[in-house]
Design a protein around this motif. Structure first.
Motif, PDB file in Angstrom:
ATOM      1  N   PHE A  51       0.874  -1.179   0.000  1.00 38.19           N
ATOM      2  CA  PHE A  51       0.000   0.000   0.000  1.00 38.19           C
ATOM      3  C   PHE A  51       0.904   1.219   0.000  1.00 38.19           C
ATOM      4  CE2 PHE A  51      -2.483  -3.254   2.281  1.00 38.19           C
ATOM      5  CZ  PHE A  51      -3.576  -3.318   1.433  1.00 38.19           C
ATOM      6  N   GLN A  73       4.270   1.254   1.910  1.00 35.97           N
ATOM      7  CA  GLN A  73       4.277   0.170   2.889  1.00 35.97           C
ATOM      8  C   GLN A  73       4.164  -1.207   2.222  1.00 35.97           C
ATOM      9  OE1 GLN A  73       0.757  -0.017   5.253  1.00 35.97           O
ATOM     10  NE2 GLN A  73       1.637  -1.423   6.758  1.00 35.97           N
ATOM     11  N   VAL A 122       3.373  -4.924   2.817  1.00 38.91           N
ATOM     12  CA  VAL A 122       2.727  -5.764   3.837  1.00 38.91           C
ATOM     13  C   VAL A 122       3.185  -7.214   3.707  1.00 38.91           C
ATOM     14  CG1 VAL A 122       0.525  -6.580   4.742  1.00 38.91           C
ATOM     15  CG2 VAL A 122       0.739  -4.221   3.957  1.00 38.91           C
ATOM     16  N   GLY A 127       1.271 -10.481  14.797  1.00 35.49           N
ATOM     17  CA  GLY A 127       0.987  -9.241  15.496  1.00 35.49           C
ATOM     18  C   GLY A 127      -0.045  -8.405  14.746  1.00 35.49           C
ATOM     19  N   SER A 128      -0.597  -7.437  15.440  1.00 37.81           N
ATOM     20  CA  SER A 128      -1.574  -6.547  14.829  1.00 37.81           C
ATOM     21  C   SER A 128      -0.926  -5.792  13.668  1.00 37.81           C
ATOM     22  CB  SER A 128      -2.078  -5.560  15.894  1.00 37.81           C
ATOM     23  OG  SER A 128      -3.048  -4.735  15.339  1.00 37.81           O
ATOM     24  N   GLY A 129      -1.590  -5.764  12.520  1.00 41.77           N
ATOM     25  CA  GLY A 129      -1.068  -5.040  11.368  1.00 41.77           C
ATOM     26  C   GLY A 129      -0.055  -5.818  10.539  1.00 41.77           C
ATOM     27  N   THR A 130       0.119  -7.110  10.821  1.00 41.19           N
ATOM     28  CA  THR A 130       1.081  -7.902  10.036  1.00 41.19           C
ATOM     29  C   THR A 130       0.498  -8.361   8.698  1.00 41.19           C
ATOM     30  OG1 THR A 130       0.448  -9.829  11.361  1.00 41.19           O
ATOM     31  CG2 THR A 130       2.521  -8.750  11.925  1.00 41.19           C
ATOM     32  N   GLY A 131      -0.794  -8.117   8.497  1.00 43.88           N
ATOM     33  CA  GLY A 131      -1.357  -8.428   7.182  1.00 43.88           C
ATOM     34  C   GLY A 131      -2.188  -9.699   7.134  1.00 43.88           C
ATOM     35  N   LYS A 132      -2.780 -10.080   8.244  1.00 41.32           N
ATOM     36  CA  LYS A 132      -3.612 -11.292   8.270  1.00 41.32           C
ATOM     37  C   LYS A 132      -4.898 -11.083   7.461  1.00 41.32           C
ATOM     38  CE  LYS A 132      -3.738 -11.151  12.818  1.00 41.32           C
ATOM     39  NZ  LYS A 132      -2.900  -9.956  13.033  1.00 41.32           N
ATOM     40  N   SER A 133      -5.564  -9.959   7.740  1.00 40.43           N
ATOM     41  CA  SER A 133      -6.812  -9.700   7.015  1.00 40.43           C
ATOM     42  C   SER A 133      -6.549  -9.443   5.534  1.00 40.43           C
ATOM     43  CB  SER A 133      -7.547  -8.497   7.632  1.00 40.43           C
ATOM     44  OG  SER A 133      -7.947  -8.788   8.953  1.00 40.43           O
ATOM     45  N   VAL A 134      -5.460  -8.748   5.244  1.00 41.71           N
ATOM     46  CA  VAL A 134      -5.117  -8.505   3.839  1.00 41.71           C
ATOM     47  C   VAL A 134      -4.843  -9.830   3.127  1.00 41.71           C
ATOM     48  CG1 VAL A 134      -3.369  -7.510   2.300  1.00 41.71           C
ATOM     49  CG2 VAL A 134      -4.270  -6.153   4.200  1.00 41.71           C
TER      50      VAL A 134
HETATM   51  N1  LIG Z   1      -6.978  -0.879   1.885  1.00 44.59           N
HETATM   52  C1  LIG Z   1      -5.860  -0.531   2.531  1.00 44.59           C
HETATM   53  N2  LIG Z   1      -5.201   0.603   2.196  1.00 44.59           N
HETATM   54  C2  LIG Z   1      -4.051   0.935   2.815  1.00 44.59           C
HETATM   55  N3  LIG Z   1      -3.471   0.217   3.781  1.00 44.59           N
HETATM   56  C3  LIG Z   1      -4.077  -0.905   4.166  1.00 44.59           C
HETATM   57  C4  LIG Z   1      -5.305  -1.344   3.557  1.00 44.59           C
HETATM   58  N4  LIG Z   1      -5.666  -2.509   4.130  1.00 44.59           N
HETATM   59  C5  LIG Z   1      -4.722  -2.783   5.051  1.00 44.59           C
HETATM   60  N5  LIG Z   1      -3.770  -1.827   5.083  1.00 44.59           N
HETATM   61  C6  LIG Z   1      -2.583  -1.839   5.947  1.00 44.59           C
HETATM   62  O1  LIG Z   1      -1.946  -3.092   5.819  1.00 44.59           O
HETATM   63  C7  LIG Z   1      -1.456  -3.544   7.065  1.00 44.59           C
HETATM   64  C8  LIG Z   1      -2.013  -4.912   7.383  1.00 44.59           C
HETATM   65  O2  LIG Z   1      -3.396  -4.792   7.637  1.00 44.59           O
HETATM   66  P1  LIG Z   1      -4.280  -5.994   8.131  1.00 44.59           P
HETATM   67  O3  LIG Z   1      -4.171  -7.128   7.198  1.00 44.59           O
HETATM   68  O4  LIG Z   1      -5.647  -5.457   8.364  1.00 44.59           O
HETATM   69  O5  LIG Z   1      -3.585  -6.388   9.525  1.00 44.59           O
HETATM   70  P2  LIG Z   1      -4.006  -7.519  10.562  1.00 44.59           P
HETATM   71  O6  LIG Z   1      -2.876  -8.495  10.590  1.00 44.59           O
HETATM   72  O7  LIG Z   1      -4.119  -6.814  11.875  1.00 44.59           O
HETATM   73  O8  LIG Z   1      -5.289  -8.118  10.103  1.00 44.59           O
HETATM   74  C9  LIG Z   1      -1.825  -2.479   8.088  1.00 44.59           C
HETATM   75  O9  LIG Z   1      -0.724  -1.663   8.304  1.00 44.59           O
HETATM   76  C10 LIG Z   1      -2.931  -1.725   7.410  1.00 44.59           C
HETATM   77  O10 LIG Z   1      -2.957  -0.403   7.838  1.00 44.59           O
END
Ligand SMILES: Nc1ncnc2c1ncn2[C@@H]1O[C@H](COP(=O)(O)OP(=O)(O)O)[C@@H](O)[C@H]1O
Ligand SMILES: [Mg+2]
Length: 272
Positions: free
Chosen positions: A32, A35, A37, A56-63
Motif C-alpha cells: 500500500f 508500505q 505488507v 501481530g496486529s497489522g502484520t497483514g492477516k486480514s489482507v
Molecule cells: N486498503 C488498505 N489501504 C491501505 N493500507 C491498508 C489497507 N488494508 C490494510 N492496510 C494496511 O496493511 C497492514 C495490514 O493490515 P491488516 O491485514 O488489516 O492487519 P491484521 O494483521 O491486523 O489483520 C496495516 O498496516 C494496514 O494499515
C-alpha cells in the motif's frame, strides 16, 4: 491450469495437482503505497484442517485473507483456491471460488437493515435465483439452527442480538451455500471467554461434521490450543512457519517467543 506455464518451484512434488491442497499461495507481494505488507509470502492449506493464522496486529492477516478471496489484487504472486486461479479475471473461476467458500469478516458485516434470515438468504439469492422463496427460507432456518441459534432468531435484526449471537448469525450466512472452505477473521474477538469457548466448539463440531477446511485468523490463544490442527505465523512480511503448535512454540523468533511463552500462553496451554 496449464502446468507447462507454471514457473514456481514445486518443492520436489507435483504440487500443482495435489487434490489435498485447498489453498496455495506462492510469492505473494502486497503493498500500500510505500508500505510493503507481504513480501514473497508462501502458504499451503490442506484439505480438512483448521489452520490458525496468527501474527501481530497489522502484520497483514486480514489482507492475506482478502487477497486469497480475490477481493484485493496483489502486486505479485500466485494464488490457487480449490484448484482455481484466484487472480484470474476468469468469471467461471471466480464463481467457483465464491460458491465454495464461506466468509465471516472481522466486523461481522451483517446488513443492519435486514433480518438474520434475510442476511442468510442473500448468498442463496445471488447464487441460486432459481430456488423458490419458501425453500430458501427453510435453508436459512437450517443454517441458523446449525449455527446454534434459536429458530426465532431468523426474524430478528442484528441490532437485537448479542455480540456472540451476531457472530453466529454471520456464521450461518457463511454456511449458506454449504461451502467446503470457511474463512473466519478473528471470530472470537469481543466475545467473553465462555462465549468464545462455545464458538470454538461450534467451529470444531461443524468442521468435523461437515468435513470443512477452515482458514481461521485469530489472536486468541485459547482458540489455537483448543481447535487448530496447524498454525501459520505471519511475521517479517512472510509466513515464517506453518506447523502444529508444539513445533511453533519452539521457533526461535522474538514475536513467537513472546506470544507463545508469555503468561497468557501458559494459561491457554494448561486449560487444554
Ligand atoms: N486498503 C488498505 N489501504 C491501505 N493500507 C491498508 C489497507 N488494508 C490494510 N492496510 C494496511 O496493511 C497492514 C495490514 O493490515 P491488516 O491485514 O488489516 O492487519 P491484521 O494483521 O491486523 O489483520 C496495516 O498496516 C494496514 O494499515
Ligand atoms: Mg485483521
Amino acid at each position: 491450469m496449464n502446468a507447462a506455464l507454471d514457473p514456481a518451484p514445486l518443492d520436489g512434488v507435483d504440487e500443482a495437482h495435489d487434490p489435498d491442497v485447498v489453498i496455495r499461495v506462492r510469492g505473494l507481494v502486497n503493498r500500500f503505497g510505500e508500505q510493503t505488507v507481504h513480501d514473497g509470502l508462501d502458504l499451503t492449506v490442506k484439505r480438512g484442517e483448521i489452520i490458525g493464522v496468527v501474527g501481530g496486529s497489522g502484520t497483514g492477516k486480514s489482507v492475506l485473507m482478502r487477497t486469497i478471496l480475490g477481493l484485493q489484487t496483489p502486486e505479485a504472486g500466485r494464488i490457487e483456491v480449490l484448484g482455481e486461479d484466484a487472480r484470474a479475471g476468469n468469471r467461471a473461476a471466480r464463481q467457483h471460488i465464491e460458491r465454495n467458500t464461506g466468509v465471516l469478516f472481522q466486523d461481522g458485516a451483517l446488513f443492519s437493515s435486514l433480518t438474520v434470515g434475510e442476511n442468510v438468504q442473500l448468498p442463496l439469492k445471488e447464487n441460486h435465483p432459481e430456488l423458490p422463496d419458501t425453500f430458501r427460507y427453510e435453508l436459512a432456518l437450517l443454517k441458523v439452527k446449525l449455527a446454534g441459534l434459536p429458530a426465532d432468531t431468523i426474524s430478528k435484526l442484528p441490532s437485537q442480538l448479542s455480540g456472540g449471537m451476531r457472530k453466529r448469525a454471520g456464521l450461518a450466512r457463511a454456511l449458506a451455500l454449504d461451502p467446503p472452505l470457511l474463512f473466519l477473521d478473528e471470530p472470537t474477538a469481543g466475545l467473553d471467554p465462555i462465549g468464545a469457548a462455545a464458538f470454538d466448539r461450534l467451529i470444531k463440531t461443524l468442521q468435523e461434521a461437515l468435513g470443512l477446511t477452515v482458514f481461521l485468523i485469530t489472536h486468541d490463544l485459547d482458540t489455537l490450543y483448543a481447535i487448530c490442527d496447524r498454525v501459520a505465523v505471519l511475521a517479517d512480511k512472510q509466513v515464517i512457519a506453518t506447523a502444529p503448535l508444539p513445533e511453533i512454540e519452539q521457533l526461535d523468533h522474538p514475536w513467537v517467543q513472546e506470544y507463545f511463552h508469555g503468561p497468557r500462553a501458559r494459561a491457554a496451554r494448561d486449560a487444554r
